[in-house]
Scaffold this motif. Sequence first.
Motif, PDB file in Angstrom:
ATOM      1  N   TYR A 246      -3.253   2.444 -11.130  1.00  0.00           N
ATOM      2  CA  TYR A 246      -2.877   3.980 -11.878  1.00  0.00           C
ATOM      3  C   TYR A 246      -1.124   3.817 -11.814  1.00  0.00           C
ATOM      4  CZ  TYR A 246      -1.992   4.887  -6.926  1.00  0.00           C
ATOM      5  OH  TYR A 246      -1.682   4.560  -5.523  1.00  0.00           O
ATOM      6  N   PRO A 247      -0.748   4.622 -12.835  1.00  0.00           N
ATOM      7  CA  PRO A 247       0.722   4.767 -12.962  1.00  0.00           C
ATOM      8  C   PRO A 247       1.402   5.649 -11.952  1.00  0.00           C
ATOM      9  CG  PRO A 247      -0.212   6.007 -14.404  1.00  0.00           C
ATOM     10  CD  PRO A 247      -1.552   5.445 -13.994  1.00  0.00           C
TER      11      PRO A 247
ATOM     12  N   VAL B 102       6.511   2.035 -11.125  1.00  0.00           N
ATOM     13  CA  VAL B 102       5.721   0.885 -11.455  1.00  0.00           C
ATOM     14  C   VAL B 102       4.198   1.310 -11.473  1.00  0.00           C
ATOM     15  CG1 VAL B 102       7.554  -0.664 -10.668  1.00  0.00           C
ATOM     16  CG2 VAL B 102       5.601   0.160  -9.104  1.00  0.00           C
ATOM     17  N   TRP B 103       3.208   0.463 -12.183  1.00  0.00           N
ATOM     18  CA  TRP B 103       1.655   0.607 -11.518  1.00  0.00           C
ATOM     19  C   TRP B 103       1.616   0.349 -10.231  1.00  0.00           C
ATOM     20  CZ3 TRP B 103      -2.574   1.784 -14.652  1.00  0.00           C
ATOM     21  CH2 TRP B 103      -2.333   2.156 -15.979  1.00  0.00           C
ATOM     22  N   GLY B 104       0.411   1.025  -9.687  1.00  0.00           N
ATOM     23  CA  GLY B 104       0.105   0.801  -8.400  1.00  0.00           C
ATOM     24  C   GLY B 104      -1.419   0.396  -8.346  1.00  0.00           C
ATOM     25  N   LEU B 105      -1.768   0.123  -6.970  1.00  0.00           N
ATOM     26  CA  LEU B 105      -2.814  -0.216  -6.769  1.00  0.00           C
ATOM     27  C   LEU B 105      -3.540   0.761  -5.665  1.00  0.00           C
ATOM     28  CD1 LEU B 105      -3.285  -4.131  -6.495  1.00  0.00           C
ATOM     29  CD2 LEU B 105      -4.077  -2.565  -8.549  1.00  0.00           C
ATOM     30  N   GLY B 106      -4.763   1.098  -5.806  1.00  0.00           N
ATOM     31  CA  GLY B 106      -5.065   2.185  -4.739  1.00  0.00           C
ATOM     32  C   GLY B 106      -6.424   1.869  -4.119  1.00  0.00           C
ATOM     33  N   CYS B 107      -6.839   2.633  -3.114  1.00  0.00           N
ATOM     34  CA  CYS B 107      -8.306   2.860  -2.750  1.00  0.00           C
ATOM     35  C   CYS B 107      -8.118   3.809  -1.446  1.00  0.00           C
ATOM     36  CB  CYS B 107      -8.478   1.416  -1.883  1.00  0.00           C
ATOM     37  SG  CYS B 107      -7.477   0.945  -0.427  1.00  0.00           S
ATOM     38  N   ASP B 108      -9.282   4.329  -0.909  1.00  0.00           N
ATOM     39  CA  ASP B 108      -9.464   5.208   0.105  1.00  0.00           C
ATOM     40  C   ASP B 108      -8.748   4.692   1.389  1.00  0.00           C
ATOM     41  OD1 ASP B 108     -10.347   6.836   2.255  1.00  0.00           O
ATOM     42  OD2 ASP B 108     -12.242   6.912   1.294  1.00  0.00           O
ATOM     43  N   PRO B 109      -7.721   5.339   1.972  1.00  0.00           N
ATOM     44  CA  PRO B 109      -7.134   4.720   3.112  1.00  0.00           C
ATOM     45  C   PRO B 109      -7.890   4.955   4.479  1.00  0.00           C
ATOM     46  CG  PRO B 109      -6.445   6.874   2.729  1.00  0.00           C
ATOM     47  CD  PRO B 109      -7.152   6.406   1.565  1.00  0.00           C
ATOM     48  N   ASP B 110      -9.012   5.521   4.441  1.00  0.00           N
ATOM     49  CA  ASP B 110     -10.238   5.426   5.494  1.00  0.00           C
ATOM     50  C   ASP B 110     -11.287   4.346   5.433  1.00  0.00           C
ATOM     51  OD1 ASP B 110      -8.599   7.564   6.861  1.00  0.00           O
ATOM     52  OD2 ASP B 110      -9.657   9.311   5.413  1.00  0.00           O
TER      53      ASP B 110
ATOM     54  N   MET C  71       3.736  -3.040 -15.213  1.00  0.00           N
ATOM     55  CA  MET C  71       4.648  -2.056 -15.705  1.00  0.00           C
ATOM     56  C   MET C  71       3.626  -1.295 -16.875  1.00  0.00           C
ATOM     57  SD  MET C  71       7.408  -2.089 -13.853  1.00  0.00           S
ATOM     58  CE  MET C  71       8.369  -0.734 -15.029  1.00  0.00           C
ATOM     59  N   SER C  72       2.447  -1.824 -17.074  1.00  0.00           N
ATOM     60  CA  SER C  72       1.629  -1.272 -18.241  1.00  0.00           C
ATOM     61  C   SER C  72       0.366  -1.485 -17.785  1.00  0.00           C
ATOM     62  CB  SER C  72       1.907  -1.946 -19.720  1.00  0.00           C
ATOM     63  OG  SER C  72       1.589  -3.310 -19.397  1.00  0.00           O
ATOM     64  N   ALA C  73      -0.812  -0.799 -18.488  1.00  0.00           N
ATOM     65  CA  ALA C  73      -2.245  -0.770 -18.400  1.00  0.00           C
ATOM     66  C   ALA C  73      -2.633  -2.267 -18.830  1.00  0.00           C
ATOM     67  CB  ALA C  73      -3.010   0.045 -19.175  1.00  0.00           C
TER      68      ALA C  73
END
Length: 189
Positions: free
Chosen positions: A22-23, A27-35, A144-146
């Motif tokens: 996600y933006p 910069v673009w980030g990577l994410g997930c559930d922190p739990d 920096m982009s999709a």
Amino acid sequence: MTQDTALATAVAALRAGGVIAYPTEAVWGLGCDPDDASALTRLLALKRRDPAKGVILVAADIDQLAPWLTGLDAGRRATLATPCDTPTTWLVPDNGRALPLVRGEHDRVALRISTHPRVVELCRAFGGPIVSTSANRAGEPSAMSAEEIHAVFGEGAGGELDAVLDGPLGGHDRPSTIRDLVTGRVLRD
């Protein structure tokens, strides 16, 4: 895909233990559930990131960070909740709430309240903070982009990501400043 559908897909992926892109502000980030330890392990493997480094949690507002803030006085909570001119990540003492992969080898947890509309929308729809780490392999430039996300990681069947939530970057030219909430020390400017 509409923005609402893309948001619902990203939230469903997070809830299912997935990793998304996600933006963010810069910069673009990577994410997930922190739990979700499995999701964290997978995210770190995708990045080829040393687990000892830990990750940042990003939230829509201070209320979403409340479980990580027990033991902090009202003044420090107010500092964390006050918007800064540039994106700022605050290091707060670990109160035992964070999974080891979130804090890494540190005794602090990295927390940021985002002002990026897409990040705020994502965290609100998810119902809490998510992991926020730059979307790149360790040692490589951040996406920096999709299009760069798709080129590096891919999405869906055959790709490494479970969802990509498209949108513009937030207009900042560098990742967040990192400051220690207790000492005020700047660790990354």
